[in-house]
Motif scaffolding. Structure first.
Motif, mmCIF file in Angstrom:
data_model
loop_
_atom_site.group_PDB
_atom_site.id
_atom_site.type_symbol
_atom_site.label_atom_id
_atom_site.label_comp_id
_atom_site.label_asym_id
_atom_site.label_seq_id
_atom_site.Cartn_x
_atom_site.Cartn_y
_atom_site.Cartn_z
ATOM 1 N N GLN A 119 -15.323 -25.260 1.903
ATOM 2 C CA GLN A 119 -14.593 -26.085 2.863
ATOM 3 C C GLN A 119 -14.793 -25.528 4.279
ATOM 4 O OE1 GLN A 119 -10.106 -26.148 3.007
ATOM 5 N NE2 GLN A 119 -10.499 -28.079 1.957
ATOM 6 N N SER B 122 -16.183 -34.558 0.674
ATOM 7 C CA SER B 122 -14.971 -35.260 1.082
ATOM 8 C C SER B 122 -14.698 -34.929 2.545
ATOM 9 C CB SER B 122 -13.807 -34.829 0.194
ATOM 10 O OG SER B 122 -12.662 -35.577 0.508
ATOM 11 N N PHE C 80 -12.364 -35.501 6.093
ATOM 12 C CA PHE C 80 -10.995 -35.828 6.522
ATOM 13 C C PHE C 80 -10.855 -35.503 8.002
ATOM 14 C CE2 PHE C 80 -6.535 -34.631 7.253
ATOM 15 C CZ PHE C 80 -5.880 -35.710 6.709
ATOM 16 N N GLN D 136 -8.465 -34.803 11.210
ATOM 17 C CA GLN D 136 -7.087 -34.311 11.382
ATOM 18 C C GLN D 136 -6.380 -34.905 12.614
ATOM 19 O OE1 GLN D 136 -7.994 -30.016 11.168
ATOM 20 N NE2 GLN D 136 -6.658 -29.945 9.371
ATOM 21 N N SER E 283 -10.085 -40.715 5.785
ATOM 22 C CA SER E 283 -10.823 -39.894 4.814
ATOM 23 C C SER E 283 -11.926 -40.719 4.178
ATOM 24 C CB SER E 283 -9.875 -39.327 3.741
ATOM 25 O OG SER E 283 -9.425 -40.320 2.842
ATOM 26 N N VAL F 158 -12.494 -31.987 8.587
ATOM 27 C CA VAL F 158 -12.577 -31.024 7.486
ATOM 28 C C VAL F 158 -13.524 -31.582 6.428
ATOM 29 C CG1 VAL F 158 -11.292 -29.717 5.757
ATOM 30 C CG2 VAL F 158 -10.193 -30.309 7.934
ATOM 31 N N THR G 279 -15.028 -30.904 2.671
ATOM 32 C CA THR G 279 -14.833 -30.173 1.422
ATOM 33 C C THR G 279 -15.936 -30.587 0.454
ATOM 34 O OG1 THR G 279 -12.435 -30.344 1.812
ATOM 35 C CG2 THR G 279 -13.132 -29.617 -0.377
ATOM 36 N N LEU H 44 -10.894 -37.823 -11.954
ATOM 37 C CA LEU H 44 -11.077 -38.697 -10.797
ATOM 38 C C LEU H 44 -12.430 -39.406 -10.864
ATOM 39 C CD1 LEU H 44 -9.202 -38.964 -8.215
ATOM 40 C CD2 LEU H 44 -10.904 -37.598 -7.035
ATOM 41 N N ASN I 35 -11.267 -43.687 -4.431
ATOM 42 C CA ASN I 35 -11.050 -42.767 -5.554
ATOM 43 C C ASN I 35 -10.016 -43.350 -6.482
ATOM 44 O OD1 ASN I 35 -12.739 -40.728 -4.769
ATOM 45 N ND2 ASN I 35 -11.208 -39.910 -3.355
ATOM 46 N N SER J 240 -8.654 -27.516 -3.681
ATOM 47 C CA SER J 240 -9.208 -27.716 -2.340
ATOM 48 C C SER J 240 -9.032 -29.154 -1.848
ATOM 49 C CB SER J 240 -10.685 -27.326 -2.311
ATOM 50 O OG SER J 240 -11.415 -28.153 -3.183
ATOM 51 N N LEU J 241 -8.488 -30.016 -2.715
ATOM 52 C CA LEU J 241 -8.349 -31.427 -2.330
ATOM 53 C C LEU J 241 -7.190 -32.078 -3.079
ATOM 54 C CD1 LEU J 241 -10.259 -33.193 -0.474
ATOM 55 C CD2 LEU J 241 -11.118 -34.185 -2.581
ATOM 56 N N SER K 111 -5.990 -35.808 -4.006
ATOM 57 C CA SER K 111 -6.419 -37.200 -3.988
ATOM 58 C C SER K 111 -5.217 -38.070 -4.333
ATOM 59 C CB SER K 111 -7.558 -37.393 -4.990
ATOM 60 O OG SER K 111 -8.064 -38.694 -4.894
ATOM 61 N N ILE L 10 -1.873 -42.474 6.640
ATOM 62 C CA ILE L 10 -1.628 -41.230 7.375
ATOM 63 C C ILE L 10 -1.441 -41.609 8.831
ATOM 64 C CG2 ILE L 10 -2.704 -39.096 8.205
ATOM 65 C CD1 ILE L 10 -3.815 -38.703 5.403
ATOM 66 N N LEU M 178 -6.506 -42.058 -0.704
ATOM 67 C CA LEU M 178 -6.687 -41.124 0.413
ATOM 68 C C LEU M 178 -6.971 -39.741 -0.150
ATOM 69 C CD1 LEU M 178 -3.646 -41.728 2.821
ATOM 70 C CD2 LEU M 178 -6.034 -42.221 3.324
ATOM 71 N N ASN M 179 -7.797 -38.976 0.555
ATOM 72 C CA ASN M 179 -8.006 -37.570 0.175
ATOM 73 C C ASN M 179 -7.580 -36.678 1.315
ATOM 74 O OD1 ASN M 179 -9.141 -37.994 -2.313
ATOM 75 N ND2 ASN M 179 -11.157 -38.362 -1.425
ATOM 76 N N VAL M 180 -6.788 -35.663 0.992
ATOM 77 C CA VAL M 180 -6.372 -34.698 2.005
ATOM 78 C C VAL M 180 -6.824 -33.310 1.554
ATOM 79 C CG1 VAL M 180 -4.410 -33.773 3.304
ATOM 80 C CG2 VAL M 180 -4.333 -36.123 2.431
ATOM 81 N N PRO M 181 -7.532 -32.570 2.428
ATOM 82 C CA PRO M 181 -7.967 -31.236 2.018
ATOM 83 C C PRO M 181 -6.770 -30.295 1.832
ATOM 84 C CG PRO M 181 -8.479 -31.640 4.347
ATOM 85 C CD PRO M 181 -7.975 -32.921 3.787
ATOM 86 N N ILE M 182 -6.947 -29.319 0.957
ATOM 87 C CA ILE M 182 -5.949 -28.263 0.749
ATOM 88 C C ILE M 182 -6.589 -26.952 1.185
ATOM 89 C CG2 ILE M 182 -4.614 -26.989 -0.998
ATOM 90 C CD1 ILE M 182 -4.530 -29.567 -2.640
ATOM 91 N N ALA N 63 -3.922 -29.551 4.410
ATOM 92 C CA ALA N 63 -4.506 -29.257 5.720
ATOM 93 C C ALA N 63 -4.427 -30.487 6.625
ATOM 94 C CB ALA N 63 -5.941 -28.781 5.554
ATOM 95 N N LEU N 64 -3.205 -30.945 6.864
ATOM 96 C CA LEU N 64 -2.987 -32.085 7.767
ATOM 97 C C LEU N 64 -3.068 -31.622 9.211
ATOM 98 C CD1 LEU N 64 0.082 -33.681 5.941
ATOM 99 C CD2 LEU N 64 -2.164 -34.754 6.198
#
Lengths: 138, 138, 138
Positions: A2, A36, A38, A40, A101, A134, A136, B34, B103, C33-34, C36, C48, C102-106, C112-113
């Motif tokens: 990432q 993936s 995203f 911010q 995203s 970001v 990933t 997924l 997804n 890391s993601l 979903s 978002i 939607l996918n948001v990274p972690i 990780a918004l």
């Protein structure tokens, strides 16, 4: 893997960053099957669009500027969030309609984009910004 | 697991392909959580919508044809990218507004769609096309 | 890890559920890391958006209600799917324009918004509903 890419925009419009993501995938995505992305922020968007004819990007911007005019436009009189100027709330609206995203498949260590597809950062604010995306790899 | 589905469209409108993805998941997605879908074109879209009443698909198409009329329409005079005819740039605009990637969660070896949800390929060009959708199971 | 959140809406408008997803990620996403997200309905959306000024949510709703008026509006006379009332088909149209997934990274065990980003369920029906959002951590 990432990482965060920083994309510099020159105000409203589309900035292609396919090569930056492609380079990341070539370096770190040998075993990956998905990238993936995203963004911010809530006043710009990600977009996959044709990268052959630059008229496509100009027409896209022209369409969205007509769909969501600046807050100075009489049709947008109902907008109340105006703290950062007439391009503030319209930027949020465009950011709701366009992707925050995106997932792009990876095949053989490269982005599996279609022939005419490019990755864009679509800036909705009038002023230049540094935008964080970001990425990933999965 | 990653594979490419080929969806044949009959010109503008929605073509459901839920069974094709469901079959892939049943065969290869026992351990997956997924399904990531990506369409390799910039003039058609993916869409998840109600698949009970066919009127929904007709109304969706009617709405987007009014939102983005053909380039022959006086309201669209500002469009400059017209190489492939009056449905060319409007197709790109619709492809910006509607999803290029989606997804869908997998649970118990099947797509975890809601009761009324179906997977569609939304063709924006007037002529029939063969469209490629990359499906990645994760 | 995969689980289903139930979000209760009070009719049309945006309901934030960032804390619910953040709690899930903190409990189960240490190695992920993601995140979903997928909403199992065709008449509401994920979104978002800025969660600092509540005017942004009000203006977003005002924009989309003007973009897609109720079926009673003369401009929407062409709609045929009206089984569940004047907010039925407009809700499907809004659900096509706004995200279903939607996918948001972690990163470091947290979403990780961006600084101003919040996760919302955007209800498009007039009546309150219980909505299911499937969260998959990868």
């Amino acid at each position: 893997m990432q990482t965060t890419l920083r994309i510099h925009t020159r105000g409203a419009g589309l900035t292609e960053f396919t090569p930056e993501v492609q380079a990341l995938v070539e370096r770190h995505g040998r075993e990956a099957s998905l990238a993936s992305l995203f963004v911010q922020h809530t006043s710009c968007s990600l977009l996959i669009q044709e990268n052959a004819d630059p008229d496509v990007c100009r027409d896209l911007r022209a369409f969205f500027d007509r769909m969501v005019p600046d807050a100075n436009d009489p049709a947008m009189r109902y907008l109340t969030h105006r703290a950062e100027g007439p391009d503030d709330m319209p930027a949020h609206i465009k950011a709701a309609v366009l992707p925050v995203s995106l997932n792009v498949p990876i095949a053989g260590g490269a982005l599996a984009l279609g022939t005419w597809q490019g990755l864009y950062l679509f800036e909705h604010r009038s002023a230049p910004h540094e935008r964080k995306v970001v990425v990933t790899l999965i």
